[in-house]
Scaffold this motif. Structure first.
Motif, PDB file in Angstrom:
ATOM      1  N   SER A   1       0.873  -1.172   0.000  1.00 42.15           N
ATOM      2  CA  SER A   1       0.000   0.000   0.000  1.00 42.15           C
ATOM      3  C   SER A   1       0.910   1.223   0.000  1.00 42.15           C
ATOM      4  O   SER A   1       1.416   1.627   1.053  1.00 42.15           O
ATOM      5  CB  SER A   1      -0.915   0.007   1.224  1.00 42.15           C
TER       6      SER A   1
ATOM      7  N   MET B   1      -1.160   5.900  -4.284  1.00 37.27           N
ATOM      8  CA  MET B   1      -2.580   5.560  -4.350  1.00 37.27           C
ATOM      9  C   MET B   1      -3.475   6.792  -4.230  1.00 37.27           C
ATOM     10  O   MET B   1      -4.681   6.690  -4.428  1.00 37.27           O
ATOM     11  CB  MET B   1      -2.924   4.597  -3.208  1.00 37.27           C
TER      12      MET B   1
ATOM     13  N   TRP C   1      -4.220   8.151  -1.458  1.00 35.21           N
ATOM     14  CA  TRP C   1      -5.108   7.719  -0.371  1.00 35.21           C
ATOM     15  C   TRP C   1      -5.790   8.919   0.289  1.00 35.21           C
ATOM     16  O   TRP C   1      -5.135   9.918   0.610  1.00 35.21           O
ATOM     17  CB  TRP C   1      -4.306   6.937   0.674  1.00 35.21           C
TER      18      TRP C   1
ATOM     19  N   SER D   1     -16.736   1.948   2.339  1.00 36.37           N
ATOM     20  CA  SER D   1     -16.286   2.350   1.005  1.00 36.37           C
ATOM     21  C   SER D   1     -15.253   1.357   0.486  1.00 36.37           C
ATOM     22  O   SER D   1     -14.530   0.707   1.248  1.00 36.37           O
ATOM     23  CB  SER D   1     -15.717   3.763   1.035  1.00 36.37           C
TER      24      SER D   1
ATOM     25  N   ASP E   1     -12.369   1.569  -0.974  1.00 35.29           N
ATOM     26  CA  ASP E   1     -10.939   1.708  -0.676  1.00 35.29           C
ATOM     27  C   ASP E   1     -10.611   1.178   0.715  1.00 35.29           C
ATOM     28  O   ASP E   1      -9.553   0.579   0.933  1.00 35.29           O
ATOM     29  CB  ASP E   1     -10.472   3.156  -0.854  1.00 35.29           C
TER      30      ASP E   1
ATOM     31  N   GLU F   1      -8.122  -2.300   1.729  1.00 33.15           N
ATOM     32  CA  GLU F   1      -7.022  -2.315   2.697  1.00 33.15           C
ATOM     33  C   GLU F   1      -7.271  -3.336   3.800  1.00 33.15           C
ATOM     34  O   GLU F   1      -6.337  -4.008   4.264  1.00 33.15           O
ATOM     35  CB  GLU F   1      -6.834  -0.916   3.283  1.00 33.15           C
TER      36      GLU F   1
ATOM     37  N   TRP G   1      -4.774   6.627   7.189  1.00 28.95           N
ATOM     38  CA  TRP G   1      -4.963   5.223   6.817  1.00 28.95           C
ATOM     39  C   TRP G   1      -5.427   4.421   8.029  1.00 28.95           C
ATOM     40  O   TRP G   1      -6.405   3.665   7.943  1.00 28.95           O
ATOM     41  CB  TRP G   1      -3.655   4.668   6.259  1.00 28.95           C
TER      42      TRP G   1
END
Length: 258
Positions: free
Chosen positions: A37, A42, A44, A78, A80, A84, A112
């Motif tokens: 990740s 990404m 993020w 969601s 995303d 993860e 995150w």
């Protein structure tokens, strides 16, 4: 092992980026399966909001813990976040790599954790008898975690009497309050000091140190944090008087403190 590498640095050509690349290559050479990740790559989103929780987005008042738990149970988080969480579920070990900024994580990495470790996944887990499962127990128990960080400060300045504070105390909120809280066994961190002025020979040494830590990822003894439900704490989660008598502060929560 299955290893998830969480990387939080905005520049892939940095010292951190070079170490990450070498670390991933080393893991694969050792036969591990690797997923990554790369949070900046990404793009993020680090901000928790109602959109994370699907049907909960229309609620008049957002209560993050309750909304996230309902969304997790209903499969409405969601996409995303779900991606993860799937990586974390797959992983046997997690490497968290970042530059130390203002005594903490880059905002994107903090976000995150904020968004992925929702109630019912990272916390809010209970045993059948109602006991909260945290600090050594929980959904992520059985996994290993290791912090790899770069810091501008020289190593003596992050020692026991250094002006920046001891590294283990600076990292306590992450290692004890996040990784160990969710059940993971936390290995001693790997810190690269003076990272903004590291000569080539010291970079080669840093590479060698990282490779050795990855080679022993499955066997290194974790930091000996006390488990919450192991008998060391009373009902108010305060250490019993015969545990580490006379010791206060963060060190008291290590079994080696007595």
């Amino acid at each position: 092992m299955n290893v998830l590498w969480v990387f939080a640095h905005p520049e892939p050509r940095s010292l951190s980026g070079a170490l990450r690349d070498d670390g991933l290559r080393t893991l694969r050479e050792l036969g591990h399966a690797v997923r990554e990740s790369d949070l900046y790559a990404m793009k993020w989103n680090p901000v928790v909001d109602a959109a994370d929780f699907g049907a909960e987005a229309d609620d008049e008042r957002l209560v993050v813990g309750a909304a996230s738990a309902r969304a997790l149970a209903r499969g409405e988080l969601s996409a995303d976040i779900v991606a993860e969480q799937e990586k974390l579920t797959w992983a046997d070990a997690v490497v968290v790599q970042f530059p130390l900024w203002w005594y903490g994580l880059p905002a994107i990495l903090k976000g995150w954790f904020d968004r992925v470790f929702v109630k019912g996944f990272g916390y809010g887990i209970r045993a059948e008898d109602g006991r909260p499962l945290r600090y050594g127990e929980g959904r992520l128990a059985g996994k290993r975690a290791m912090v790899v960080l770069t810091a501008g400060a020289r190593e003596p300045a992050m020692g026991p009497r250094g002006v920046n504070g001891a590294l283990d105390e600076v990292l306590f909120p992450l290692q004890h309050g996040t990784l160990f809280y969710t059940g993971m066994s936390v290995l001693p961190p790997l810190a690269i000091h003076g990272a903004d002025r590291l000569p080539d020979d010291q970079f080669a040494e840093a590479q060698a140190r990282l490779r050795e830590r990855l080679r022993t990822l499955a066997t290194t003894e974790p930091i000996p944090f006390r488990t919450q439900n192991g008998g060391d704490y009373d009902d108010d989660l305060v250490l019993h008087p015969d545990r580490a008598p006379g010791v206060t502060g963060l060190a008291a929560h290590l079994t080696q403190a007595g």
